[in-house]
Design an enzyme around this catalytic site. Structure first.
Site, PDB file in Angstrom:
ATOM      1  N   GLU A  64     -15.876 119.496  27.113  1.00  0.00           N
ATOM      2  CA  GLU A  64     -14.774 120.334  26.622  1.00  0.00           C
ATOM      3  C   GLU A  64     -15.254 121.422  25.659  1.00  0.00           C
ATOM      4  OE1 GLU A  64     -15.217 117.122  25.968  1.00  0.00           O
ATOM      5  OE2 GLU A  64     -14.654 116.556  23.924  1.00  0.00           O
TER       6      GLU A  64
ATOM      7  N   HIS B 200     -19.582 115.758  25.975  1.00  0.00           N
ATOM      8  CA  HIS B 200     -18.296 116.386  25.645  1.00  0.00           C
ATOM      9  C   HIS B 200     -18.242 117.771  26.294  1.00  0.00           C
ATOM     10  CE1 HIS B 200     -16.677 113.538  22.733  1.00  0.00           C
ATOM     11  NE2 HIS B 200     -17.911 113.359  22.327  1.00  0.00           N
TER      12      HIS B 200
ATOM     13  N   LYS C 115       6.205 149.549   2.080  1.00  0.00           N
ATOM     14  CA  LYS C 115       6.360 148.878   0.789  1.00  0.00           C
ATOM     15  C   LYS C 115       5.090 148.083   0.452  1.00  0.00           C
ATOM     16  CE  LYS C 115       9.612 145.751  -1.448  1.00  0.00           C
ATOM     17  NZ  LYS C 115      10.720 144.843  -1.173  1.00  0.00           N
TER      18      LYS C 115
ATOM     19  N   CYS D 267     -16.985 110.702  26.932  1.00  0.00           N
ATOM     20  CA  CYS D 267     -17.707 109.927  25.921  1.00  0.00           C
ATOM     21  C   CYS D 267     -17.101 108.526  25.789  1.00  0.00           C
ATOM     22  CB  CYS D 267     -17.729 110.684  24.612  1.00  0.00           C
ATOM     23  SG  CYS D 267     -19.128 110.193  23.597  1.00  0.00           S
TER      24      CYS D 267
ATOM     25  N   THR E 102       8.516 140.449   1.040  1.00  0.00           N
ATOM     26  CA  THR E 102       7.116 140.857   0.807  1.00  0.00           C
ATOM     27  C   THR E 102       6.539 140.278  -0.483  1.00  0.00           C
ATOM     28  OG1 THR E 102       7.810 142.820  -0.414  1.00  0.00           O
ATOM     29  CG2 THR E 102       7.471 143.084   1.952  1.00  0.00           C
TER      30      THR E 102
HETATM   31  N1  GLN Z   1     -17.643 105.733  19.565  1.00  0.00           N
HETATM   32  C1  GLN Z   1     -18.494 106.014  20.657  1.00  0.00           C
HETATM   33  C2  GLN Z   1     -19.942 106.151  20.223  1.00  0.00           C
HETATM   34  O1  GLN Z   1     -20.241 106.284  19.088  1.00  0.00           O
HETATM   35  C3  GLN Z   1     -18.041 107.253  21.407  1.00  0.00           C
HETATM   36  C4  GLN Z   1     -18.087 108.490  20.581  1.00  0.00           C
HETATM   37  C5  GLN Z   1     -17.297 109.620  21.170  1.00  0.00           C
HETATM   38  O2  GLN Z   1     -16.405 109.418  21.973  1.00  0.00           O
HETATM   39  N2  GLN Z   1     -17.586 110.832  20.751  1.00  0.00           N
HETATM   40  O3  GLN Z   1     -20.823 106.125  21.048  1.00  0.00           O
END
Ligand code: GLN
Length: 548
Positions: A511, A509, A224, A383, A189
């Site tokens: 994701e 993107h 403790k 991208c 600790t």
């Molecule tokens: N490099 C590429 C651009 O600027 C793709 C960017 C990326 O994948 N986020 O367009």
């Protein structure tokens, strides 16, 4: 009720999982019906992480409003299921930038500009920006470790903040490490005591101490810590390593963290009972694995998986929904060509090429998507991933020899990917990209429209280069389907192939928008396609067995 604040600091060591702890608490408070938002204060001098090498700092997470932010904001969004903003992340660099700009304008009326009060006031102003009538609780994570030089102004601002707005509106949580020392067979600790004392030197007395450890912390040790750090025993929370990150809210709930936080903030926990059914079900789904797929993620920062954190999470989320464990094989882009024909490559059920910048590894990525195209292997390009798909198609199907992205080869005879709307100002590389959320119109009946179940979608962007409209027609004639475009029809946002089960690229993107309990449609479609490949492979193996 006025907005209340929770500040999360860390001590002893970096990488303790402050972001995940803060996010998990955010989820638990949401389960109790509170409206929660989150924010991260980073003590480094970059104005934002946009210019930082992902290899050093992990991915740059993009918000709807185009903020280039710390990857912890991705965890926040995924756990609390709320969109965050540019203002949800502030760095020392951005704070000084504002203060110095004010000084140059003469706003300080001849005063000497100092860390206290000017920098600390600006830190407090940034924290208050997140307060509004639709927020009950703001959770603020302070990056770095207590004891670092850079963190001092932030701790001073936190101390003042409680004094300014009142004790019952603020809760300080301190995360520490309780290491297990094998030779003595004990959990120690002392680092926690030192760290809590260090925090107290800055005038901040922790209300709650979350102890990270690989084994649960027994009651005697909690006692403790409670005694030496001057907090009640319920305020000592054991946070053990979890099998999957989405289990952490449940572990912290069992430890009574959210209950105690309510008490510190002056809420009656009984009046805000937690409903963790949804989250428990999610964890059950995560555990019930019936299928497995192996996905190759081809990138250049593959030695640091955090560089592609949201991509990895989005793949896993898609797997959760179809009881499929997604095993990721991180493939170094520069090594792709050497792997063709190897068992490692043959075992892949799908390939993802995530975003990226610069020249290194690009030829390997082009080769990877070309391989997927020819072998009918599911392939998702994000991208830069879409850029290399276009280059592969231009060179190898549309017969444009030497076609390339102008980003990599400015003298290419066929700049199929080119700089369209943004001009780069080399004196300021920050925020010069097409950033944040943009609408795309999808072609009805296309694969992507079917997956989204919609023809108008919105996704987040972070790039400068686009498919060059000058070559769109030639590519389409050769069979490339531009299945999504900007509302004015100028920018191509999605590509696909008619005769391929899943060879899809997007300029965006996606994701960043996936959630553990709401996977992104494109990732879901991709994992389902990979599952079909895996099942066919299993079928072939069984056939071979039968024949033998
Ligand atoms: N490099 C590429 C651009 O600027 C793709 C960017 C990326 O994948 N986020 O367009």
């Amino acid at each position: 009720m006025p907005t209340k604040y929770i500040f999360v600091t860390g001590g002893v060591s970096s990488s303790l999982g402050k972001g995940l702890t803060a996010s998990s608490l955010g989820r638990l408070l949401k389960c109790r019906g509170f409206k929660v938002t989150m924010c991260k204060l980073d003590p480094y001098l970059n104005v934002d992480p946009g210019t930082m090498n992902p290899f050093e700092h992990g991915e740059v997470f993009v918000t709807e409003d185009g903020g280039e932010t710390d990857l912890d904001l991705g965890h926040y969004e995924r756990f609390i299921d709320e969109n965050l903003y540019k203002d949800s992340n502030a760095t020392t660099g951005s704070i000084y930038q504002t203060v110095i700009a004010k000084e140059r304008r003469g706003d300080y009326l001849g005063k000497t500009v100092q860390v206290i009060p000017h920098i600390t006031d600006e830190i407090k102003r940034r924290i208050s920006l997140l307060e509004n009538e639709s927020t009950d609780i703001v959770i603020v994570e302070i990056g770095g470790t207590v004891g670092d030089i850079e963190i001092v102004p932030f701790l001073e601002a936190l101390r003042q903040f409680r004094r300014d707005i009142g004790r019952d509106r603020v809760c300080y949580i301190h995360l520490t490490l309780v290491p297990y020392l094998a030779p003595s067979g004990e959990q120690k600790t002392k680092p926690t005591q030192h760290s809590v004392t260090e925090l107290r030197t800055a005038g901040v007395q922790a209300d709650i101490i979350v102890c990270r450890s690989d084994k649960p912390i027994p009651e005697s040790l909690k006692n403790k810590i409670s005694l030496l750090c001057d907090v009640p025993i319920q305020a000592v929370v054991s946070a053990i390593d979890a099998d999957n990150i989405y289990e952490i809210p449940l572990l912290l709930h069992q430890e009574g963290l959210d209950d105690y936080v309510c008490k510190v903030l002056g809420y009656d926990p009984l009046a805000h009972p937690p409903d963790i059914t949804g989250w428990t079900l999610l964890n059950r789904r995560i555990e019930s694995v019936e299928h497995r797929v192996k996905i190759g993620v081809v990138g250049k920062y593959v030695n640091l998986c955090d560089a592609y954190l949201s991509v990895a999470e989005a793949l896993r989320h898609a797997g959760f929904e179809c009881s499929t464990k997604v095993d990721i094989d991180w493939i170094q882009a520069e090594e792709v060509q050497d792997l063709f024909g190897s068992a490692r490559f043959d075992e892949l059920d799908g390939i993802v090429v995530p975003g990226g910048f610069g020249e290194r590894g690009v030829e390997g990525k082009i080769a990877a998507v070309g391989y997927a195209r020819q072998h009918l292997l599911p392939c998702l390009g994000l991208c830069l991933g879409m850029h290399v798909m276009v280059v592969d198609y231009a060179r190898n199907v549309a017969k444009m020899a030497g076609a390339h992205s102008a980003e990599v080869d400015p003298t290419t005879p066929y700049p199929v990917i080119d700089l369209l709307q943004t001009q780069v100002d080399v004196t300021d590389m920050g925020g010069t990209m097409r950033l944040g959320s943009y609408i795309a119109h999808l072609t009805a009946g296309s694969q992507v429209a079917d997956m989204y179940g919609n023809t108008v979608v919105s996704e987040r962007h972070r790039h400068r280069y686009e498919l060059n409209p000058r070559y769109r027609h030639l590519l389409e004639e050769a069979g490339l389907i531009c299945s999504g475009q900007s509302p004015d029809g100028r920018l191509v946002e999605f590509i696909e192939l008619g005769e391929h089960p899943f060879w899809i690229g997007t300029q965006a993107h996606p994701e960043f928008k996936s959630r553990p309990d709401r996977p992104h449609p494109l990732f879901r479609g991709f994992v389902l396609a990979a599952k079909t490949v895996a099942e066919a492979r299993m079928g072939r193996l069984i056939d071979v067995d039968v024949l033998q």
